[in-house]
Write a protein that holds these residues in place. Structure first.
Motif, PDB file in Angstrom:
ATOM      1  N   TRP A  80       0.845  -1.200   0.000  1.00 53.40           N
ATOM      2  CA  TRP A  80       0.000   0.000   0.000  1.00 53.40           C
ATOM      3  C   TRP A  80       0.870   1.236   0.000  1.00 53.40           C
ATOM      4  O   TRP A  80       2.018   1.193   0.447  1.00 53.40           O
ATOM      5  N   LYS A  81       0.303   2.319  -0.520  1.00 49.32           N
ATOM      6  CA  LYS A  81       1.088   3.547  -0.534  1.00 49.32           C
ATOM      7  C   LYS A  81       0.293   4.750  -0.080  1.00 49.32           C
ATOM      8  O   LYS A  81      -0.893   4.888  -0.375  1.00 49.32           O
TER       9      LYS A  81
ATOM     10  N   TRP B   5      -3.969   7.926   1.255  1.00 51.37           N
ATOM     11  CA  TRP B   5      -3.822   6.533   0.843  1.00 51.37           C
ATOM     12  C   TRP B   5      -4.230   6.425  -0.606  1.00 51.37           C
ATOM     13  O   TRP B   5      -5.290   6.933  -0.997  1.00 51.37           O
ATOM     14  N   VAL B   6      -3.448   5.762  -1.407  1.00 53.93           N
ATOM     15  CA  VAL B   6      -3.737   5.680  -2.836  1.00 53.93           C
ATOM     16  C   VAL B   6      -4.521   4.412  -3.138  1.00 53.93           C
ATOM     17  O   VAL B   6      -4.114   3.317  -2.756  1.00 53.93           O
ATOM     18  N   ASP B   7      -5.647   4.597  -3.834  1.00 57.31           N
ATOM     19  CA  ASP B   7      -6.410   3.467  -4.355  1.00 57.31           C
ATOM     20  C   ASP B   7      -6.325   3.527  -5.870  1.00 57.31           C
ATOM     21  O   ASP B   7      -6.978   4.337  -6.503  1.00 57.31           O
ATOM     22  N   PRO B   8      -5.476   2.666  -6.469  1.00 59.35           N
ATOM     23  CA  PRO B   8      -5.242   2.770  -7.922  1.00 59.35           C
ATOM     24  C   PRO B   8      -6.526   2.566  -8.725  1.00 59.35           C
ATOM     25  O   PRO B   8      -6.623   3.019  -9.849  1.00 59.35           O
ATOM     26  N   GLN B   9      -7.505   1.849  -8.125  1.00 58.01           N
ATOM     27  CA  GLN B   9      -8.762   1.625  -8.856  1.00 58.01           C
ATOM     28  C   GLN B   9      -9.749   2.778  -8.656  1.00 58.01           C
ATOM     29  O   GLN B   9     -10.708   2.895  -9.387  1.00 58.01           O
TER      30      GLN B   9
END
Lengths: 82, 143, 143, 82
Positions: C118-119, C130-134
């Motif tokens: 997670w990033k 917080w990054v949610d790529p979707q």
């Protein structure tokens, strides 16, 4: 008549025993005409293929491309870069 | 672009790096000495240098038109390249990985098809062969 | 495989190099700070470490079954990664370039889909996301 | 009853305020049952999604996968590796 600077590379240069030759051709002429003349007139060049890869003035060309006075025509063995 | 010096992957990567480019693809082609390569000790590369320089610029121009945000760097060795050394290096950096892989792949395929470069295999037994990637190598030196 | 230290492309390339492998493809994913990235100063990576290690081994096993002659090395950063630094590096060496590109591409795609990592984006204005790529990033810190 | 070690990561760990909790579940049970129980009983866990990504013993699983006594069940926020 046009004056052509003909260049040989790699195995072709070894066969001809030179990297460069001047050739006078009757114009209009194509690269194929230059190759034919070279194979007839330049010692060692009879061993070159009848239809080699060729370039005129640094660009790949087909053998039916025209040549002009002052052109640099290169005969290229099968490419093997990379 | 053409050089007698070893290819530095770090230099290629630095050349294309930029803050907005998150994906980088590097390709290295190295001189092999595998079981099928009958004792190759190195390859001697030669080129029609002026044409090779021009051809690479055209290839890079095509790649940049197709993937405009991409930065690409290419190096091709000339002269003697020992086994396990790189004969070609290509780095492509792009905003996303799809473009980086595609641009890097495009450049190596075009280089292989279009660059006026030739190679002579030098073998441990002293023989020397011009390589024809489309056909069989032709022995030209003592075997 | 997981490391807080910077990723060394040279070390990855050395790890996969072998005399019979003539094509090597390296992919680097770097932390971007482009015009669309609103002032990112770095990314904090965290992982479910035991699972990430296991998942990478499965991915490498799959790749090796598919491209048996290939050697592959992977590094993923954990902790704070500054912009322009690599968060992931993958090197794949193969007898020929097709397999090198394919194996490298396979590993990065599978890593993106499967690795429990997670990033958190750290921004110049002090906010943390917080990054949610979707989907959309969710603000979790002061904005 | 089975004893489950439940693990939270990244944003989920922040929501729950912990990285790990023990949970007793009536067996047989699925991962979905564990998630339901966690959302009901663990402070802060009600904020977790009803259908998160999950892993059992380090492997990705679907929510209808069974759990057994001693399993490690992890709830995973959307993956963002690479």
């Amino acid at each position: 008549m046009g004056q052509i600077r003909l260049k040989f590379f790699a195995r072709y240069a070894e066969l001809v025993g030179a990297e460069e030759r001047e050739l006078s051709v009757a114009l209009p002429a194509t690269v194929a005409d230059v190759v034919r003349l070279a194979r007839d007139e330049i010692p060692g060049a009879a061993a070159l293929p009848e239809r080699p890869l060729a370039a005129v003035n640094l660009r790949h060309v087909r053998l039916d491309a025209p040549v002009a006075d002052g052109d640099e025509v290169a005969l290229l063995p099968p490419l093997a870069g990379g | 672009m053409l050089s007698k010096d070893p290819i530095s992957p770090a230099a290629l990567l630095a050349e294309v790096a930029a803050p907005e480019l998150g994906g980088t693809c590097l390709f290295l082609g190295t001189v092999r000495d595998g079981p099928e390569d009958s004792g190759i000790t190195g390859i001697e590369y030669s080129a029609y240098e002026a044409m090779a320089m021009a051809e690479v610029q055209w290839i890079l121009g095509e790649a940049r038109r197709r993937w405009p945000a991409t930065r690409i760097a290419v190096r091709h060795r000339l002269g003697l390249v020992a086994t396990e050394e790189a004969s070609i290096g290509i780095a492509a950096a792009a905003p996303h990985r799809d473009e980086a892989f595609a641009a890097c792949r495009y450049v190596i395929e075009q280089v292989k098809q279009r660059l006026p470069v030739w190679k002579k295999e030098l073998r441990a037994d002293g023989s020397v062969l011009w390589v024809d990637p489309q056909g069989r190598p032709a022995v030209v030196g003592p075997a």
